[in-house]
Design a protein around this motif. Structure first.
Motif, PDB file in Angstrom:
ATOM      1  N   ASP A  32       0.817  -1.237  -0.098  1.00 54.56           N
ATOM      2  CA  ASP A  32       0.151   0.039   0.084  1.00 54.56           C
ATOM      3  C   ASP A  32       0.981   1.429   0.111  1.00 54.56           C
ATOM      4  O   ASP A  32       1.646   1.417   1.019  1.00 54.56           O
ATOM      5  CB  ASP A  32      -0.907   0.229   1.240  1.00 54.56           C
ATOM      6  N   ILE A  33       0.791   1.839  -1.078  1.00 55.68           N
ATOM      7  CA  ILE A  33       1.947   3.137  -1.304  1.00 55.68           C
ATOM      8  C   ILE A  33       0.890   4.410  -0.954  1.00 55.68           C
ATOM      9  O   ILE A  33       1.572   5.453  -1.227  1.00 55.68           O
ATOM     10  CB  ILE A  33       2.468   3.387  -2.568  1.00 55.68           C
ATOM     11  N   HIS A  34       0.048   4.261  -0.493  1.00 53.49           N
ATOM     12  CA  HIS A  34      -1.024   5.410  -0.005  1.00 53.49           C
ATOM     13  C   HIS A  34      -0.228   6.105   1.195  1.00 53.49           C
ATOM     14  O   HIS A  34      -0.239   5.469   2.274  1.00 53.49           O
ATOM     15  CB  HIS A  34      -2.456   5.118   0.058  1.00 53.49           C
ATOM     16  N   ASN A  35       0.197   7.396   1.080  1.00 52.90           N
ATOM     17  CA  ASN A  35       0.941   8.248   2.278  1.00 52.90           C
ATOM     18  C   ASN A  35       0.611   9.523   2.048  1.00 52.90           C
ATOM     19  O   ASN A  35       0.245   9.843   0.737  1.00 52.90           O
ATOM     20  CB  ASN A  35       2.207   7.594   2.644  1.00 52.90           C
ATOM     21  N   ALA A  36       1.076  10.305   2.895  1.00 53.18           N
ATOM     22  CA  ALA A  36       0.949  11.703   2.626  1.00 53.18           C
ATOM     23  C   ALA A  36       1.767  12.299   1.432  1.00 53.18           C
ATOM     24  O   ALA A  36       1.387  13.240   0.770  1.00 53.18           O
ATOM     25  CB  ALA A  36       1.499  12.538   3.974  1.00 53.18           C
ATOM     26  N   GLU A  37       2.811  11.588   1.281  1.00 52.51           N
ATOM     27  CA  GLU A  37       3.824  12.136   0.219  1.00 52.51           C
ATOM     28  C   GLU A  37       3.023  11.838  -1.088  1.00 52.51           C
ATOM     29  O   GLU A  37       3.256  12.811  -1.884  1.00 52.51           O
ATOM     30  CB  GLU A  37       5.165  11.199   0.311  1.00 52.51           C
ATOM     31  N   THR A  38       2.192  10.712  -1.336  1.00 51.39           N
ATOM     32  CA  THR A  38       1.844  10.632  -2.451  1.00 51.39           C
ATOM     33  C   THR A  38       0.116  10.839  -2.585  1.00 51.39           C
ATOM     34  O   THR A  38      -0.471  10.816  -3.908  1.00 51.39           O
ATOM     35  CB  THR A  38       2.128   9.091  -2.691  1.00 51.39           C
ATOM     36  N   SER A  39      -0.438  11.007  -1.598  1.00 53.40           N
ATOM     37  CA  SER A  39      -1.933  10.890  -1.558  1.00 53.40           C
ATOM     38  C   SER A  39      -2.629  12.505  -1.277  1.00 53.40           C
ATOM     39  O   SER A  39      -3.746  12.627  -1.416  1.00 53.40           O
ATOM     40  CB  SER A  39      -2.563   9.893  -0.752  1.00 53.40           C
ATOM     41  N   LEU A  40      -1.580  13.099  -0.365  1.00 55.08           N
ATOM     42  CA  LEU A  40      -2.523  14.311   0.229  1.00 55.08           C
ATOM     43  C   LEU A  40      -1.716  15.516  -0.378  1.00 55.08           C
ATOM     44  O   LEU A  40      -0.401  15.594  -0.634  1.00 55.08           O
ATOM     45  CB  LEU A  40      -2.273  14.353   1.711  1.00 55.08           C
ATOM     46  N   ASP A  41      -2.534  16.552  -0.492  1.00 56.06           N
ATOM     47  CA  ASP A  41      -1.861  17.701  -0.751  1.00 56.06           C
ATOM     48  C   ASP A  41      -1.316  18.577   0.699  1.00 56.06           C
ATOM     49  O   ASP A  41      -2.031  19.327   1.037  1.00 56.06           O
ATOM     50  CB  ASP A  41      -2.882  18.660  -1.615  1.00 56.06           C
ATOM     51  N   TYR A  42      -0.311  18.312   0.918  1.00 59.44           N
ATOM     52  CA  TYR A  42       0.263  18.666   2.446  1.00 59.44           C
ATOM     53  C   TYR A  42       0.871  19.991   2.407  1.00 59.44           C
ATOM     54  O   TYR A  42       0.895  20.530   3.570  1.00 59.44           O
ATOM     55  CB  TYR A  42       1.131  17.557   2.906  1.00 59.44           C
ATOM     56  N   ARG A  43       1.336  20.301   1.351  1.00 61.50           N
ATOM     57  CA  ARG A  43       1.813  21.815   1.364  1.00 61.50           C
ATOM     58  C   ARG A  43       0.949  22.814   1.478  1.00 61.50           C
ATOM     59  O   ARG A  43      -0.100  22.706   1.031  1.00 61.50           O
ATOM     60  CB  ARG A  43       2.514  22.138  -0.093  1.00 61.50           C
ATOM     61  N   GLY A  44       1.214  23.924   2.204  1.00 60.98           N
ATOM     62  CA  GLY A  44       0.401  25.178   2.357  1.00 60.98           C
ATOM     63  C   GLY A  44       0.629  25.473   3.739  1.00 60.98           C
ATOM     64  O   GLY A  44       1.342  25.313   4.597  1.00 60.98           O
ATOM     65  N   THR A  45      -0.438  26.348   4.291  1.00 60.09           N
ATOM     66  CA  THR A  45      -0.401  27.094   5.810  1.00 60.09           C
ATOM     67  C   THR A  45      -1.416  26.334   6.715  1.00 60.09           C
ATOM     68  O   THR A  45      -2.634  26.017   6.355  1.00 60.09           O
ATOM     69  CB  THR A  45      -0.707  28.391   5.624  1.00 60.09           C
TER      70      THR A  45
END
Length: 138
Positions: A32-45
């Motif tokens: 399962d390669i779903h993690n924040a790096e590949t699945s979420l738009d984590y950049r921002g404020t």
């Protein structure tokens, strides 16, 4: 007759067993390669008020930039104290690490960052939800 009824009962029970896929039969599982790096738009404020030992809280604004750097602004409530920091961040799985004079860790969640302890664990108990920064619309 009893033997035939028992055979029918056993056959009908066997049909309810979960079927194994070809991957399960061969042992060729895909990770399962779903993690924040590949699945979420984590950049921002992200913003929130984190708990503090000697005041009502620390109003915190953390911006994660696309170039792998961050800016952090902390303002202590009911005190005349403000701090700003900048540095690089890394993301491995869902673990966000802010490098700087004091290394800090966050768990990346959907539109949230959860501040972790110095041993990289989630805060537990009644204050756990107070260690969360929420992503802003900016």
């Amino acid at each position: 007759m009893i033997l035939a009824a028992a055979a029918v009962a056993l056959a009908s029970c066997g049909g309810n067993a979960p079927r194994r896929s070809a991957q399960q039969e061969t042992g060729a599982f895909k990770p399962d390669i779903h993690n924040a790096e590949t699945s979420l738009d984590y950049r921002g404020t992200y913003r929130g008020v984190l708990p503090a030992a000697d005041c009502p809280g620390i109003e915190t604004t953390l911006t994660l930039k696309p170039d792998g750097t961050y800016s952090l602004h902390e303002e202590y409530l009911e005190r005349n104290a403000r701090f700003d920091a900048e540095g690089a961040y890394t993301l491995h799985g869902n673990l966000l690490t802010l490098e700087g004079s004091d290394t800090t860790w966050y768990k990346v969640e959907e539109n949230r960052l959860r501040r972790l302890t110095t041993d990289r664990k989630e805060v537990e108990g009644p204050l756990a939800e107070h260690y969360v920064l929420r992503k802003t619309a900016e």
